[in-house]
Design an enzyme around this catalytic site. Structure first.
Site, PDB file in Angstrom:
ATOM      1  N   SER A  84     -27.148  26.045  50.625  1.00 35.31           N
ATOM      2  CA  SER A  84     -26.783  24.718  51.102  1.00 35.31           C
ATOM      3  C   SER A  84     -27.279  24.582  52.536  1.00 35.31           C
ATOM      4  O   SER A  84     -27.326  25.551  53.276  1.00 35.31           O
ATOM      5  CB  SER A  84     -25.266  24.560  51.054  1.00 35.31           C
ATOM      6  OG  SER A  84     -24.848  23.581  51.985  1.00 35.31           O
ATOM      7  N   LYS A 123     -22.736  29.030  50.337  1.00 32.34           N
ATOM      8  CA  LYS A 123     -23.121  28.490  49.033  1.00 32.34           C
ATOM      9  C   LYS A 123     -24.364  29.140  48.429  1.00 32.34           C
ATOM     10  O   LYS A 123     -25.318  29.469  49.122  1.00 32.34           O
ATOM     11  CB  LYS A 123     -23.400  26.977  49.157  1.00 32.34           C
ATOM     12  CG  LYS A 123     -22.197  26.136  49.483  1.00 32.34           C
ATOM     13  CD  LYS A 123     -21.177  26.042  48.352  1.00 32.34           C
ATOM     14  CE  LYS A 123     -21.653  25.129  47.255  1.00 32.34           C
ATOM     15  NZ  LYS A 123     -21.707  23.737  47.702  1.00 32.34           N
ATOM     16  N   GLU A 181     -28.591  22.987  36.966  1.00 39.31           N
ATOM     17  CA  GLU A 181     -28.139  21.592  37.097  1.00 39.31           C
ATOM     18  C   GLU A 181     -29.284  20.614  36.837  1.00 39.31           C
ATOM     19  O   GLU A 181     -29.098  19.581  36.180  1.00 39.31           O
ATOM     20  CB  GLU A 181     -27.554  21.367  38.492  1.00 39.31           C
ATOM     21  CG  GLU A 181     -26.240  22.090  38.692  1.00 39.31           C
ATOM     22  CD  GLU A 181     -25.794  22.036  40.145  1.00 39.31           C
ATOM     23  OE1 GLU A 181     -24.880  21.269  40.443  1.00 39.31           O
ATOM     24  OE2 GLU A 181     -26.369  22.753  40.965  1.00 39.31           O
ATOM     25  N   HIS A 213     -11.729  24.612  23.578  1.00 45.26           N
ATOM     26  CA  HIS A 213     -11.139  23.620  24.504  1.00 45.26           C
ATOM     27  C   HIS A 213     -11.185  24.112  25.945  1.00 45.26           C
ATOM     28  O   HIS A 213     -10.310  23.753  26.741  1.00 45.26           O
ATOM     29  CB  HIS A 213      -9.684  23.300  24.125  1.00 45.26           C
ATOM     30  CG  HIS A 213      -9.487  23.001  22.674  1.00 45.26           C
ATOM     31  ND1 HIS A 213      -9.629  21.742  22.136  1.00 45.26           N
ATOM     32  CD2 HIS A 213      -9.182  23.816  21.633  1.00 45.26           C
ATOM     33  CE1 HIS A 213      -9.411  21.793  20.835  1.00 45.26           C
ATOM     34  NE2 HIS A 213      -9.144  23.046  20.506  1.00 45.26           N
TER      35      HIS A 213
END
Ligand code: ARG
Length: 457
Positions: free
Chosen positions: A277, A283, A290, A156
């Site tokens: 970024s 970043k 992704e 979970h």
């Protein structure tokens, strides 16, 4: 280029309709398989005295010359041709004349396209299998390096019990090894030759289908000519295998995204497999992971589209089937692209064991071990479970961990507690004792690595 079928038709086809009908943009990548199939066909025709030996020689030499010119780039595929079969046959006839016109005896584009697709996908499956093996090897190598690196295992998404990074990586190795097995099974079933089924109803020529199949490396010939030209099960099966591989890659990508986040910091991706970024200088984005997660949808779509294309088709060939290639090619292209970056992305990532250990220490992942220890001292499990829960609540209230909670607090709950409890809940000890078959203890991970490496020999 003229149509192969311009016999009956006297009127010209509308330009937009012609373009709509064309599949050369998609099927031109099967040029080599188309040529090899035709070489085998010509040899069989000559062996059966359906064409002469000289004609077959001229055809085979002509086809081989087309193949080498295409590979050398001196011959370009005409994108105005209807499909790759048309292009090869017409180029051959332009080059060698009359004998070229004999090649299509006892054959139809219906069995030809089924043949080319099987030959092409057989090779693609081989390439994908190689990429899967490379990923599995990388997983095993990194698992070996991280088999002692304690991290929390989750259920979970809550910290649950101690595992190691090595154990976690090997769970993925198991998935990809199964994918490899599925791919091999699908290839075994698809390795059946459709050539010789002709348009749908076989032929009156004395062909030798077994010979042609053998020349092309098939294990068997399609037993029913209607099925031989209409069967696209192999596309669906392969797409299903690939869709499941994407599921596994996507789950793995999700973990990479989480682990490389500031919240986890279990791994740092190499600059070679992450991006910055354009606006936020701090970043480092896990774009490869992704994108892989995102591309999963494409492959599921390819599978669903293939099933849908086939579901309403009466026997035998229908033009709907031309749609099969774009879909299954896209599925292979996508999976191969994802696998190609997944292995080195994992291979070059840096693991951060201090952060994993910190997360492991803070998550009460030794609570089960504490309860088990009490059971060892004679307490029934349910009672031990409840008491441990109360101790966890006590820790939370005091902002501490079970390892740091003073012995008096333990003894106030139960006189069964003594100093030995601290050994029992030491995270490393908890891990080392999980030696059950398939468990996370380093020796078990070692066995898993051996098992997997054996399978991908
Ligand atoms: N381009 C066609 C395909 O990909 C080849 C088969 C054409 N057969 C036909 N009867 N029109 O399916």
């Amino acid at each position: 280029m003229s149509k192969l079928w311009s016999g009956l038709a006297s009127g010209a086809i509308d330009a937009a309709a012609e373009d709509f009908n064309r599949s050369i943009r998609v099927d031109s990548r099967m040029y080599r398989q188309d040529i090899l199939g035709s070489v085998a066909h010509a040899r069989m025709l000559a062996a059966q005295n359906i064409i002469t030996g000289e004609d077959a020689e001229a055809i085979v030499n002509g086809l081989n010359a087309i193949l080498s010119d295409l590979e050398a780039g001196t011959l370009k595929i005409d994108t105005e041709a209807e499909d790759i079969h048309t292009f090869v046959e017409q180029t051959l006839t332009e080059r060698i004349g009359e004998p070229g016109k004999r090649l299509h005896t006892a054959r139809s584009r219906n069995d030809q396209v089924a043949l080319d697709t099987r030959l092409y996908l057989r090779e693609r499956a081989e390439t994908t299998a190689g990429l899967l093996k490379e990923l599995v090897r990388t997983l095993c190598r990194r698992a070996e390096e991280t088999r002692d690196m304690v991290m929390p295992g989750y259920t979970h998404m809550q910290r649950a019990q101690p595992v190691t990074m090595g154990h976690h990586l090997m769970a993925y190795a198991m998935m990809f090894v199964r994918d490899l097995g599925r791919l091999r099974d699908a290839v075994k079933r698809m390795n059946v030759s459709p050539i010789g089924c002709c348009a749908l109803a076989g032929t009156t020529y004395p062909t030798d289908r077994a010979m042609e199949a053998e020349l092309l490396g098939f294990e068997a010939v399609a037993e029913n000519s209607l099925d031989g030209v209409s069967d696209r099960d192999f596309c669906v099966e392969l797409a299903a295998c690939l869709a499941l591989t994407m599921t596994h890659l996507s789950r793995f990508s999700e973990e990479i995204v989480l682990w490389s986040s500031w919240e986890f910091r279990f791994i740092r991706l190499s600059d070679a497999y992450s991006t910055g970024s354009s606006i936020m200088p701090q970043k480092k984005n896990p774009d490869m992971a992704e994108l892989t997660r995102g591309k999963t949808g494409r492959v599921y779509g390819d599978l669903m589209a293939l099933l849908t294309v086939l579901k309403g088709l009466p026997l035998a060939y229908n033009k709907d089937m031309q749609e099969d290639k774009e879909l299954i090619f896209d599925a292979f292209d996508t999976v191969d692209a994802c696998l190609t970056v997944a292995a080195p992305m994992l291979g070059t990532a840096v693991f951060l064991p201090e952060n994993m250990r910190r997360a492991a220490a803070e998550g009460f992942i030794n609570a089960t071990d504490l309860a088990d220890w009490l059971v060892g001292r004679g307490m029934p499990f349910r009672t031990a479970y409840k008491l441990t829960g109360e101790l966890v609540a006590e820790c939370t209230a005091r902002g501490t961990t079970l390892e740091e909670l003073p012995l008096e607090v333990y003894r106030a709950k139960s006189q069964l507690f003594d100093r030995e409890l601290y050994d029992a809940i030491n995270i490393d000890n908890c891990l080392m004792r999980r030696t059950s078959y398939g468990g996370p203890a380093p020796e078990s991970v070692e066995r898993q690595i051996e098992y997997v490496l054996e399978l991908i020999q």
